[in-house]
Design an enzyme around this catalytic site. Structure first.
Site, PDB file in Angstrom:
ATOM      1  N   ALA A  76      25.271  66.076  16.248  1.00 43.12           N
ATOM      2  CA  ALA A  76      25.798  65.742  17.575  1.00 43.12           C
ATOM      3  C   ALA A  76      25.760  66.956  18.480  1.00 43.12           C
ATOM      4  O   ALA A  76      25.623  68.083  18.012  1.00 43.12           O
ATOM      5  CB  ALA A  76      27.237  65.243  17.456  1.00 43.12           C
ATOM      6  N   SER A 113      38.761  60.666  22.735  1.00 43.91           N
ATOM      7  CA  SER A 113      40.207  60.971  22.784  1.00 43.91           C
ATOM      8  C   SER A 113      40.809  60.602  24.133  1.00 43.91           C
ATOM      9  O   SER A 113      41.144  61.480  24.922  1.00 43.91           O
ATOM     10  CB  SER A 113      40.440  62.467  22.554  1.00 43.91           C
ATOM     11  N   GLU A 138      22.256  79.854  18.836  1.00 48.52           N
ATOM     12  CA  GLU A 138      22.573  81.185  18.300  1.00 48.52           C
ATOM     13  C   GLU A 138      23.941  81.281  17.615  1.00 48.52           C
ATOM     14  O   GLU A 138      24.103  82.000  16.642  1.00 48.52           O
ATOM     15  CB  GLU A 138      22.533  82.208  19.437  1.00 48.52           C
ATOM     16  N   GLU A 140      25.602  78.741  16.304  1.00 45.93           N
ATOM     17  CA  GLU A 140      25.824  77.513  15.539  1.00 45.93           C
ATOM     18  C   GLU A 140      25.303  77.689  14.121  1.00 45.93           C
ATOM     19  O   GLU A 140      24.125  77.964  13.914  1.00 45.93           O
ATOM     20  CB  GLU A 140      25.078  76.375  16.243  1.00 45.93           C
TER      21      GLU A 140
HETATM   22 MG   LIG Z   1      26.287  70.223  17.387  1.00 47.68          MG
END
Ligand SMILES: [Mg+2]
Length: 184
Positions: A76, A113, A138, A140
């Protein structure tokens, strides 16, 4: 039916970040009284349920700072300004897992939410996968893994799958399998 609309009297900006902003709205309630609402504004996001031909789904393991733990999630990412959700889905899938998809279908969208944020999440089903190379952002750190439905349900019971979109993906998958078994 009586509307439950809340009119904004005043908006106080609190924080503007890279991804989200936080504001406190003073509102007039349906009964005429006033109250405050803490609201997070979000650009929206996409998530992908990538199914392989051998009946598995691709999930990614990553550390989630707000939870202070690692969880497994479907791939995601957030939408860039004006970005088409489908192209964002293909990009995120490829960046995080290395898989390219031949076919992509929008399944649904939902608010993640609604009590405090306007984040709308689009969920796609991806099939016809071919493995390529991963290239995450970078900052992640993610690891792709292929799981069976049974493994997914076990991960959910162990609270290692513990977010709404991935729980949705498992329920969707279970339903899809049931329909196939019933020949529908
Ligand atoms: Mg992601």
């Amino acid at each position: 039916m009586k509307p439950f609309y809340e009119k904004t009297i005043h908006t106080k900006p609190i924080f503007q970040g890279r991804m989200i902003s936080l504001q406190v709205d003073e509102v007039e309630l349906p009964n005429g009284q006033t109250s405050t609402r803490e609201v997070v504004k979000h650009p929206g996001a996409v998530a992908v349920m990538p199914f392989t031909t051998d009946g598995r789904m691709v999930v990614v393991r990553q550390f989630r700072k707000p939870l202070e733990k690692e969880i497994y999630e479907i791939p995601a990412g957030k939408l860039e300004k004006g970005e088409d959700p489908a192209s964002c889905a293909l990009r995120e899938l490829e960046e995080e897992t290395g898989f390219a998809a031949e076919s992509l279908q929008l399944v649904t969208s939902f608010y993640t939410s609604p009590g405090f944020a306007d984040e709308l999440l689009y969920i796609f089903e991806a099939t016809g996968l071919t493995q390529g190379k991963v290239h995450p952002d970078e900052d992640e750190f993610v690891e792709a893994q292929l799981i069976s439905l049974e493994e997914g349900l076990e991960l959910m019971a162990a609270e290692q799958i513990h977010d709404a979109k991935t729980v949705f993906a498992l329920m969707y998958w279970q339903n899809k399998r049931l329909k196939a078994q019933l020949g529908k």
